[in-house]
Enzyme design. Structure first.
Site, PDB file in Angstrom:
ATOM      1  N   CYS A   1      16.913 -36.104  -1.269  1.00  0.00           N
ATOM      2  CA  CYS A   1      15.704 -36.139  -0.444  1.00  0.00           C
ATOM      3  C   CYS A   1      14.761 -37.266  -0.846  1.00  0.00           C
ATOM      4  O   CYS A   1      13.846 -37.595  -0.112  1.00  0.00           O
ATOM      5  CB  CYS A   1      14.973 -34.800  -0.539  1.00  0.00           C
ATOM      6  SG  CYS A   1      15.919 -33.399   0.097  1.00  0.00           S
TER       7      CYS A   1
ATOM      8  N   GLN B   1      19.367 -24.803  -5.658  1.00  0.00           N
ATOM      9  CA  GLN B   1      20.517 -25.264  -6.432  1.00  0.00           C
ATOM     10  C   GLN B   1      21.150 -24.143  -7.262  1.00  0.00           C
ATOM     11  O   GLN B   1      22.192 -24.367  -7.897  1.00  0.00           O
ATOM     12  CB  GLN B   1      20.097 -26.416  -7.353  1.00  0.00           C
ATOM     13  CG  GLN B   1      19.589 -27.640  -6.624  1.00  0.00           C
ATOM     14  CD  GLN B   1      20.661 -28.321  -5.789  1.00  0.00           C
ATOM     15  OE1 GLN B   1      21.853 -28.090  -5.967  1.00  0.00           O
ATOM     16  NE2 GLN B   1      20.234 -29.184  -4.874  1.00  0.00           N
TER      17      GLN B   1
ATOM     18  N   GLY C   1      15.308 -25.201   2.847  1.00  0.00           N
ATOM     19  CA  GLY C   1      14.463 -25.030   1.673  1.00  0.00           C
ATOM     20  C   GLY C   1      13.103 -25.689   1.800  1.00  0.00           C
ATOM     21  O   GLY C   1      12.094 -25.142   1.345  1.00  0.00           O
ATOM     22  N   THR C   2      13.049 -26.865   2.403  1.00  0.00           N
ATOM     23  CA  THR C   2      11.762 -27.556   2.521  1.00  0.00           C
ATOM     24  C   THR C   2      10.782 -26.747   3.356  1.00  0.00           C
ATOM     25  O   THR C   2       9.610 -26.584   2.982  1.00  0.00           O
ATOM     26  CB  THR C   2      11.961 -28.953   3.136  1.00  0.00           C
ATOM     27  OG1 THR C   2      12.702 -29.758   2.207  1.00  0.00           O
ATOM     28  CG2 THR C   2      10.625 -29.623   3.433  1.00  0.00           C
TER      29      THR C   2
ATOM     30  N   THR D   1      12.340 -19.127  18.808  1.00  0.00           N
ATOM     31  CA  THR D   1      13.655 -18.510  19.045  1.00  0.00           C
ATOM     32  C   THR D   1      14.589 -18.827  17.878  1.00  0.00           C
ATOM     33  O   THR D   1      14.761 -19.971  17.490  1.00  0.00           O
ATOM     34  CB  THR D   1      14.265 -19.043  20.349  1.00  0.00           C
ATOM     35  OG1 THR D   1      13.374 -18.739  21.429  1.00  0.00           O
ATOM     36  CG2 THR D   1      15.621 -18.408  20.611  1.00  0.00           C
TER      37      THR D   1
ATOM     38  N   SER E   1      18.556 -23.151   0.865  1.00  0.00           N
ATOM     39  CA  SER E   1      19.139 -23.761   2.057  1.00  0.00           C
ATOM     40  C   SER E   1      20.588 -23.349   2.218  1.00  0.00           C
ATOM     41  O   SER E   1      21.273 -23.048   1.231  1.00  0.00           O
ATOM     42  CB  SER E   1      19.073 -25.299   1.961  1.00  0.00           C
ATOM     43  OG  SER E   1      17.740 -25.745   1.919  1.00  0.00           O
ATOM     44  N   GLY E   2      21.085 -23.396   3.462  1.00  0.00           N
ATOM     45  CA  GLY E   2      22.477 -23.065   3.711  1.00  0.00           C
ATOM     46  C   GLY E   2      23.435 -24.177   3.348  1.00  0.00           C
ATOM     47  O   GLY E   2      24.546 -23.932   2.884  1.00  0.00           O
ATOM     48  N   HIS E   3      23.008 -25.431   3.523  1.00  0.00           N
ATOM     49  CA  HIS E   3      23.958 -26.549   3.412  1.00  0.00           C
ATOM     50  C   HIS E   3      24.350 -26.875   1.976  1.00  0.00           C
ATOM     51  O   HIS E   3      25.263 -27.656   1.748  1.00  0.00           O
ATOM     52  CB  HIS E   3      23.402 -27.795   4.107  1.00  0.00           C
ATOM     53  CG  HIS E   3      22.265 -28.457   3.395  1.00  0.00           C
ATOM     54  ND1 HIS E   3      22.401 -29.664   2.750  1.00  0.00           N
ATOM     55  CD2 HIS E   3      20.973 -28.079   3.226  1.00  0.00           C
ATOM     56  CE1 HIS E   3      21.236 -30.010   2.227  1.00  0.00           C
ATOM     57  NE2 HIS E   3      20.360 -29.062   2.499  1.00  0.00           N
TER      58      HIS E   3
END
Length: 370
Positions: free
Chosen positions: A317, A171, A70-71, A229, A189-191
Site C-alpha cells: 500500500c 496479516q 482492512g483500510t 447494498t 481483508s479477504g485478499h
C-alpha cells in the site's frame, strides 16, 4: 515463476472463485429485497457470516460486518469515536497510522529491536482519562512479527478498563490462531487469505456494539454499521476462504513455515552476512524480511522480477515511493539497512521446490548486485 508476495495479495482459491461465480449466476442479489431473490441473497450472506466465525474463535455471526477491506474497517473504527485519543504502535500499517495521526490526538508506543511492543512504555503512555481507542496490529506486514496481543490487552485493561480496543489482524488471519477475547473490534481483508479483492470484515466483540458512529450513512445495512447494498458474491467468496483455512488450518501453517524456513535458511547460507529481521521474535509462518548488506533492495526486487521471482521492499500500500521502511527504522535499523532489505511472503499455493529454486535465484542475483 515464484510468487512470493502473499502479504500484498493472494490468488483466489478455486473454491472461492466457484462461490463467487455461483452467487453471480444465481440471479438478482440484493439482501434488502423482500421477495424470493432477496431471501436467497440474505441466506448466502448469513452463511458467509457463519463461515467467517469458523476461523475466529469467540466471534458471533451477528457481530460480523462486511465491508471493502482492512483500510475501510480501520478507518471505520478510528474515525468512529470522535474526540477520542488514539494510541497505536509506531509500526502500524498506513491505514491505521494515517487516520490516527489525522485525528489530532495520537499517541505512539515504540517497539524494541525485535519488533515487539515496549509494554513498559505502553503503561507509561496510557492516558488516565478521556475517551481512548487503542489500535495495535496482531502481526506486522513487513517483518511478520507477532505481537502478544492478549498480554497487551491485559496491560491496557488494568489501566483503562473502559478503552475501546481495536486489533488489525490483516496479516494474522489464517496464519495464527485468532481469539476475540477482550477485543472490541477486529479488522481484516479477504485478499490476504485467497479471498476476493475488495472484501473485508469488521468484527465486534459485542454484537450490540453501538459506540462507533458509522463511516458510511444510508439505508442502514449491516446492522447500521455500513450502509449500502452488500457485495453478496464477495462475502460468499470471503466466507469460503475463511472456511477453507479453518478446515485445513494446522496443515496450512506447517506447510508455509516449512517453505519460509527452508527459503530463509538457504538464502542466508548462500549470501554472506544476510539475516532476517525479527527472526528472534514470534512471526507468522509465511514471512521473511531479509537484509542483504551492500545490495539495494529496490534493484534486487527489479532484477528478481525479470528472473520470475516476485517479492517486495515493504507494504504494497505504500511501497510505490522510495522511502526507507518505517517499520525497520523503528526496530533500530539504519536507513541504509532498511533500503537493503526485501520481503518475501509465502502462501499455501507455493511449493517447497519453488522455495528452493527461488532461494538459489535470490542469492545469485544478490551476489551479482553486491
Amino acid at each position: 515463476m515464484a510468487y512470493l508476495d502473499a502479504n500484498a495479495t493472494t490468488v483466489c482459491s478455486p473454491g472461492v472463485a466457484a462461490a463467487v461465480r455461483s452467487v453471480l449466476a444465481s440471479g438478482p442479489v440484493n439482501p434488502s429485497s423482500i421477495h424470493g431473490y432477496g431471501a436467497r441473497a440474505r441466506e448466502a450472506l448469513e452463511q458467509a457470516r457463519d463461515d467467517v466465525c469458523a476461523l475466529i474463535r469467540g466471534a458471533f455471526p451477528e457481530a460480523v460486518i462486511f465491508n471493502s477491506g482492512g483500510t475501510e474497517g480501520n478507518n471505520a473504527v478510528l474515525r468512529g469515536l470522535t474526540a477520542a485519543t488514539i494510541l497505536t504502535s509506531n509500526v502500524e500499517h498506513p491505514s491505521v497510522s494515517a487516520p490516527a495521526s489525522a485525528n489530532g490526538k495520537h499517541i505512539t508506543v515504540p517497539v524494541d529491536t525485535f519488533g515487539l511492543l515496549d509494554q513498559e512504555a505502553l503503561r507509561n503512555l496510557l492516558p488516565l482519562d478521556g475517551l481512548l481507542v487503542t489500535s495495535i496490529q496482531w502481526a506486522n506486514s513487513e517483518t511478520g512479527v507477532v505481537q502478544p496481543i492478549h498480554e497487551i490487552i491485559e496491560t491496557i485493561r488494568r489501566v483503562r478498563p473502559d478503552a475501546f480496543i481495536h486489533v488489525d489482524a490483516a496479516q494474522a488471519i489464517g496464519r495464527i490462531p485468532i481469539e476475540m477475547s477482550g477485543i472490541d473490534a477486529l479488522t481484516c481483508s479477504g485478499h490476504k487469505l485467497h479471498g476476493p479483492p475488495g472484501t473485508g470484515i469488521l468484527v465486534f466483540g459485542d454484537p450490540d456494539e453501538d459506540r462507533l458512529s458509522p463511516l458510511i450513512l444510508g439505508g442502514g445495512q449491516e446492522r447500521r454499521h455500513r450502509s449500502g447494498t452488500q457485495n453478496v458474491a464477495g462475502a460468499a467468496g470471503l466466507g469460503t476462504a475463511f472456511k477453507e483455512r479453518a478446515q485445513g488450518f494446522e496443515d496450512a501453517i506447517s506447510v508455509m513455515k516449512q517453505m519460509r524456513d527452508t527459503f530463509e535458511t538457504a538464502v542466508c547460507e548462500k549470501f554472506q552476512d544476510a539475516s532476517a529481521h525479527g527472526a528472534r521474535s514470534p512471526r507468522v509462518p509465511n514471512t521473511s524480511n531479509i537484509h542483504f548488506p551492500g545490495v539495494e533492495g529496490i534493484a534486487l526486487v527489479g532484477r528478481l522480477d525479470q528472473e520470475g521471482v516476485y517479492c517486495s521492499v515493504g507494504a504494497a500500500c505504500s511501497s510505490g515511493r522510495p522511502e526507507p521502511s518505517q517499520v525497520l527504522l523503528a526496530m533500530g535499523c539504519s536507513e541504509t539497512e532498511a533500503f537493503q532489505s526485501v520481503r518475501f511472503s509465502f502462501s499455501i499455493m507455493n511449493t517447497i521446490d519453488e522455495a528452493l529454486r527461488a532461494a538459489e535465484i535470490v542469492a545469485r542475483v544478490a551476489r551479482e548486485l553486491q
